[in-house]
Scaffold this motif. Structure first.
Motif, PDB file in Angstrom:
ATOM      1  N   UNK A 117      86.863 -23.744   5.447  1.00 36.82           N
ATOM      2  CA  UNK A 117      85.682 -22.886   5.325  1.00 36.82           C
ATOM      3  C   UNK A 117      84.690 -23.475   4.324  1.00 36.82           C
ATOM      4  N   UNK A 118      85.246 -23.940   3.204  1.00 34.69           N
ATOM      5  CA  UNK A 118      84.385 -24.512   2.173  1.00 34.69           C
ATOM      6  C   UNK A 118      83.666 -25.758   2.696  1.00 34.69           C
ATOM      7  N   UNK A 119      84.440 -26.615   3.362  1.00 37.80           N
ATOM      8  CA  UNK A 119      83.863 -27.860   3.876  1.00 37.80           C
ATOM      9  C   UNK A 119      82.787 -27.577   4.911  1.00 37.80           C
ATOM     10  N   UNK A 120      83.030 -26.588   5.755  1.00 38.81           N
ATOM     11  CA  UNK A 120      82.024 -26.306   6.783  1.00 38.81           C
ATOM     12  C   UNK A 120      80.802 -25.661   6.143  1.00 38.81           C
ATOM     13  N   UNK A 121      81.024 -24.867   5.111  1.00 43.93           N
ATOM     14  CA  UNK A 121      79.912 -24.283   4.360  1.00 43.93           C
ATOM     15  C   UNK A 121      79.012 -25.391   3.814  1.00 43.93           C
ATOM     16  N   UNK A 122      79.672 -26.426   3.276  1.00 41.79           N
ATOM     17  CA  UNK A 122      78.920 -27.545   2.700  1.00 41.79           C
ATOM     18  C   UNK A 122      78.412 -28.512   3.779  1.00 41.79           C
ATOM     19  N   UNK A 123      78.786 -28.238   5.026  1.00 41.66           N
ATOM     20  CA  UNK A 123      78.338 -29.104   6.118  1.00 41.66           C
ATOM     21  C   UNK A 123      79.027 -30.453   6.185  1.00 41.66           C
ATOM     22  N   UNK A 124      80.278 -30.494   5.745  1.00 46.01           N
ATOM     23  CA  UNK A 124      80.986 -31.776   5.714  1.00 46.01           C
ATOM     24  C   UNK A 124      81.917 -31.979   6.903  1.00 46.01           C
ATOM     25  N   UNK A 162      99.317 -28.865 -17.029  1.00 39.57           N
ATOM     26  CA  UNK A 162     100.416 -29.532 -16.336  1.00 39.57           C
ATOM     27  C   UNK A 162     101.134 -28.538 -15.426  1.00 39.57           C
ATOM     28  N   UNK A 163     101.270 -27.298 -15.902  1.00 40.51           N
ATOM     29  CA  UNK A 163     101.858 -26.247 -15.069  1.00 40.51           C
ATOM     30  C   UNK A 163     101.046 -26.041 -13.792  1.00 40.51           C
ATOM     31  N   UNK A 164      99.738 -26.081 -13.956  1.00 35.44           N
ATOM     32  CA  UNK A 164      98.851 -25.918 -12.801  1.00 35.44           C
ATOM     33  C   UNK A 164      99.070 -27.049 -11.793  1.00 35.44           C
ATOM     34  N   UNK A 165      99.198 -28.260 -12.333  1.00 36.62           N
ATOM     35  CA  UNK A 165      99.450 -29.413 -11.468  1.00 36.62           C
ATOM     36  C   UNK A 165     100.761 -29.235 -10.705  1.00 36.62           C
ATOM     37  N   UNK A 166     101.779 -28.764 -11.447  1.00 37.36           N
ATOM     38  CA  UNK A 166     103.078 -28.553 -10.802  1.00 37.36           C
ATOM     39  C   UNK A 166     102.982 -27.476  -9.727  1.00 37.36           C
ATOM     40  N   UNK A 167     102.175 -26.466 -10.007  1.00 40.06           N
ATOM     41  CA  UNK A 167     102.017 -25.397  -9.001  1.00 40.06           C
ATOM     42  C   UNK A 167     101.378 -25.965  -7.742  1.00 40.06           C
ATOM     43  N   UNK A 168     100.407 -26.862  -7.944  1.00 38.77           N
ATOM     44  CA  UNK A 168      99.749 -27.482  -6.785  1.00 38.77           C
ATOM     45  C   UNK A 168     100.741 -28.272  -5.951  1.00 38.77           C
ATOM     46  N   UNK A 169     101.725 -28.825  -6.653  1.00 37.21           N
ATOM     47  CA  UNK A 169     102.754 -29.613  -5.968  1.00 37.21           C
ATOM     48  C   UNK A 169     103.538 -28.755  -4.979  1.00 37.21           C
ATOM     49  N   UNK A 170     103.628 -27.475  -5.291  1.00 39.46           N
ATOM     50  CA  UNK A 170     104.494 -26.605  -4.483  1.00 39.46           C
ATOM     51  C   UNK A 170     103.752 -25.896  -3.355  1.00 39.46           C
ATOM     52  N   UNK A 171     102.450 -26.069  -3.286  1.00 33.60           N
ATOM     53  CA  UNK A 171     101.695 -25.401  -2.223  1.00 33.60           C
ATOM     54  C   UNK A 171     101.471 -26.367  -1.062  1.00 33.60           C
ATOM     55  N   UNK A 172     101.989 -26.048   0.114  1.00 30.85           N
ATOM     56  CA  UNK A 172     101.812 -26.956   1.252  1.00 30.85           C
ATOM     57  C   UNK A 172     100.388 -26.855   1.813  1.00 30.85           C
ATOM     58  N   UNK A 173      99.915 -27.922   2.484  1.00 33.05           N
ATOM     59  CA  UNK A 173      98.546 -27.912   3.019  1.00 33.05           C
ATOM     60  C   UNK A 173      98.327 -26.814   4.051  1.00 33.05           C
ATOM     61  N   UNK A 174      99.420 -26.358   4.674  1.00 33.68           N
ATOM     62  CA  UNK A 174      99.275 -25.310   5.680  1.00 33.68           C
ATOM     63  C   UNK A 174      98.715 -24.019   5.071  1.00 33.68           C
ATOM     64  N   UNK A 175      98.867 -23.879   3.778  1.00 33.00           N
ATOM     65  CA  UNK A 175      98.346 -22.671   3.126  1.00 33.00           C
ATOM     66  C   UNK A 175      96.890 -22.861   2.723  1.00 33.00           C
ATOM     67  N   UNK A 176      96.533 -24.066   2.327  1.00 30.17           N
ATOM     68  CA  UNK A 176      95.188 -24.263   1.788  1.00 30.17           C
ATOM     69  C   UNK A 176      94.179 -24.690   2.854  1.00 30.17           C
ATOM     70  N   UNK A 177      94.653 -25.019   4.055  1.00 31.63           N
ATOM     71  CA  UNK A 177      93.707 -25.636   4.993  1.00 31.63           C
ATOM     72  C   UNK A 177      92.565 -24.706   5.366  1.00 31.63           C
ATOM     73  N   UNK A 178      92.852 -23.418   5.438  1.00 28.24           N
ATOM     74  CA  UNK A 178      91.801 -22.510   5.886  1.00 28.24           C
ATOM     75  C   UNK A 178      90.665 -22.395   4.859  1.00 28.24           C
ATOM     76  N   UNK A 179      90.993 -22.065   3.601  1.00 25.94           N
ATOM     77  CA  UNK A 179      89.902 -22.043   2.611  1.00 25.94           C
ATOM     78  C   UNK A 179      89.191 -23.388   2.487  1.00 25.94           C
ATOM     79  N   UNK A 180      89.951 -24.475   2.544  1.00 19.85           N
ATOM     80  CA  UNK A 180      89.313 -25.791   2.419  1.00 19.85           C
ATOM     81  C   UNK A 180      88.372 -26.006   3.603  1.00 19.85           C
TER      82      UNK A 180
END
Lengths: 359, 275
Positions: free
Chosen positions: B128-135, B108-126
């Motif tokens: 890269x991952x998506x392009x790696x997978x060809x999506x 639940x703590x992990x879920x709450x942590x996810x709540x506090x991270x804006x997409x502007x922080x995760x967009x780059x890794x996401x």
């Protein structure tokens, strides 16, 4: 229809033992009432039978078969909760129907069952209403209907009447007794109210601190309490318990007798000492007039006790003799266990207005 | 005679009117601009009422690109996200609110942590991952990263925790499976919360500009906000009237949804306030 048996059942929450080696036999078709003060384990016992709590040790059997491992829905029991636990987003009909749907009962049969049951509890006019629009008594009936429609082998009821007002409670009490007679199914009923227990049960199980104090018929409990706890729990006002040493009028060679008890309603008040029983000179210090009866707070050289009378109220401050017949005296040992002292008159002798007990 | 209460009422109403105006003004201005001709949008002082109502602006905006495609993409992505979010958040919220299992607090703590991270922080890794997978250039990077909502799980868990335990026990005695308890007992009771969440989620993803901009590079998967933003870049100077007409196209579905669900939303807030 089913008999329920609890064998050496224990329940622990963490390292706290709530129920210790409980053995109970609930007869098929009986109306068994579990009664006791809050925290005595009566609700936990009921919830273990329902399967809502797991037993820590021991076994629960229905008609001889262990049911410990069965989930609540497979035990063929129905439960009525204190706050009814009706599904608030469903109509009365849907509430009653929910269990049948889960059991995959065909639609036609469901409708027939619902009609049958609602006629019994008088809810026909409310089938499409939501529980929030019903009165307390009507909600209670919906909860009953929801339990009845499943035709369970055992009905479990957890203080089902305690949210109703006094008048409705008395009415529902009668209705439940009639319902039990009509259905002939086993009822296990939990309450903290001794009046409910006495008036409804054909067997009463008195519990305290996770242990059964006494389990028998109502009159037997009243007349033959097994120990101090039972003696004090049943009866209003409760039985008077006085240490034997504080009653100089009572002589006994039996050193095991520590406490003496007598019920307030068994005391005869008179102006003169009477023969053939224990006579205590005492004064009325207070009285409660309840109309059909009066409860006197009396005192005999600093020892208080209560007397219940149905006659015309007596004045406060009067000095009288409180007389209790031999057969209405109860004796308890140091641990509070009731002692069967022979009521045979030969063993009890009057000594100067008192009683001599020679077991 | 003006009593003190009356005075206070007047002050109150004036205050409310001013605040309303501040909020509503940009919207009205957008509406008016969308109906002006191009010269009218730049005259000074600004004109309040357009000389001729240029309804054709909407047609121009709509036909200046594959807007039907954008519209469908937006709708599809927002609805798909919402459906997936509800499918994941109901069991998650039920488990977090009712089950005792090892690691519950941590998860639940992990879920709450996810709540506090804006997409502007995760967009780059996401990305890269998506392009790696060809999506990249499919619906997957638009939908999948949002399939579970930490906010939704948290909100629904709070709401589920209000449901009395006896109701669940009664349902278990009624032989209901956990799945049925979730969807037939818990979800209907949390309806106001679900409606509110649904609206927030739908509006957020319908309006979202940043994420689809990063994750798409062909018209086939672009959403409406990107299409409208591209109106700005069209042929030389910015045709504000056309841009605003595009914005109106973007906003109207949301207004319709809001009007339909208005009572539910208000109820949701009243409920969460009272209970």
């Amino acid at each position: 229809m089913a008999a329920i048996e609890l064998k050496d059942v224990s329940k622990r929450f963490g390292n706290q033992t709530v129920i210790r080696n409980l053995n109970l036999w609930v007869e098929d078709g009986s109306f068994t009432v579990l009664v006791g003060p809050s925290g005595c384990g009566k609700s936990t016992t009921l919830r273990m039978i329902a399967g809502l709590e797991q037993v820590s040790d021991g076994e629960i059997r229905m008609n001889g078969d262990p049911i410990n491992h069965l989930p609540p829905g497979k035990r063929d029991v129905a439960m009525v909760f204190q706050n009814y636990a009706l599904y608030p987003t469903m109509t009365v009909r849907e509430n009653i129907e929910f269990g049948l749907k889960n059991k995959k009962v065909p639609k036609k049969e469901r409708q027939q069952l619902i009609e049958e049951i609602t006629a019994v509890v008088g809810l026909e006019a409310y089938l499409d209403r939501k529980p929030s629009t019903l009165s307390g008594g009507q909600r209670q009936r919906v909860a009953l209907a929801r339990a009845m429609v499943k035709k369970p082998k055992v009905f479990l009821m957890d203080e089902p009447l305690s949210n109703l007002d006094a008048k409705l409670r008395a009415q529902m009490r009668t209705e439940l007794i009639e319902l039990h007679k009509k259905l002939g199914t086993t009822f296990i009923y939990v309450t903290h109210d001794q009046v409910e227990a006495m008036s409804m049960g054909d067997k009463i199980v008195i519990m305290n601190e996770g242990e059964i104090q006494q389990a028998t018929e109502p009159m037997e409990i009243y007349q033959q309490p097994a120990n101090l706890f039972t003696a004090l729990f049943i009866g209003t006002p409760p039985m008077n318990i006085i240490e034997k040493d504080k009653i100089p009028q009572l002589h006994s060679h039996n050193k095991d007798i520590v406490y003496v008890g007598f019920r307030p309603e068994k005391v005869v008040l008179s102006n003169e000492p009477l023969e053939g029983g224990l006579t205590l000179p005492a004064e009325i210090v207070n009285r409660e007039i309840l109309g059909h009866e009066t409860i006197y707070q009396m005192e005999m050289s600093g020892i208080p006790f209560k007397v219940k009378h149905y006659d015309h109220p007596l004045e406060e401050g009067m000095r009288l003799f409180a007389y209790i017949a031999y057969k209405n005296l109860y004796f308890f040992d140091r641990e509070g266990r009731r002692m069967e002292v022979e009521e045979n008159k030969a063993d009890l002798q009057t000594v100067a207005g008192g009683v001599r007990v020679c077991p | 005679m003006i009593t003190v209460e009356k005075m206070l009422k007047i002050v109150e109403w004036t205050g409310l009117a001013v605040i309303t105006l501040i909020f509503v003004f940009p919207f009205i201005w957008m509406m008016i601009t969308a109906l002006k001709s191009l010269p009218e949008t730049v005259v000074f002082p600004p004109e309040w009422i357009p000389e001729t109502w240029m309804w054709s602006n909407f047609k121009v905006a709509w036909s200046s690109g594959p807007f039907l495609r954008y519209f469908f993409n937006s709708l599809f992505v927002a609805v798909a996200i919402l459906v997936l979010q509800i499918l994941t958040m109901v069991p998650a919220a039920y488990a977090f609110s009712r089950y005792q299992f090892p690691g519950r607090g941590f998860l639940f703590g992990l879920t709450m942590a996810a709540l506090m991270i804006p997409p502007q922080i995760t967009f780059l890794p996401v990305f890269l991952q998506m392009s790696e997978w060809g999506f990249i250039n499919s619906y997957i990077p638009l939908i999948l990263p949002y399939a579970a909502s930490a906010f939704g799980i948290f909100l629904l868990r709070q709401s589920f925790m209000q449901v009395p335990e006896e109701l669940i026990e009664a349902a278990r005695l009624d032989e209901a499976s956990e799945w049925r308890i979730m969807w037939r007992i818990m979800v209907p009771m949390a309806r106001p919360v679900l409606v509110t969440f649904g609206l927030f989620s739908f509006i957020y993803h319908w309006n979202d500009y940043f994420w689809p901009l990063v994750m798409t590079n062909s018209d086939a998967f672009r959403t409406l906000p990107i299409g409208i933003a591209m109106l700005k870049d069209a042929e030389g100077g910015i045709a504000w009237n056309i841009v605003m007409a595009g914005n109106m196209i973007l906003v109207i579905p949301i207004l319709i949804v809001f009007f339909v669900a208005q009572r539910q939303i208000i109820r949701a807030f009243v409920y969460s306030g009272v209970k």
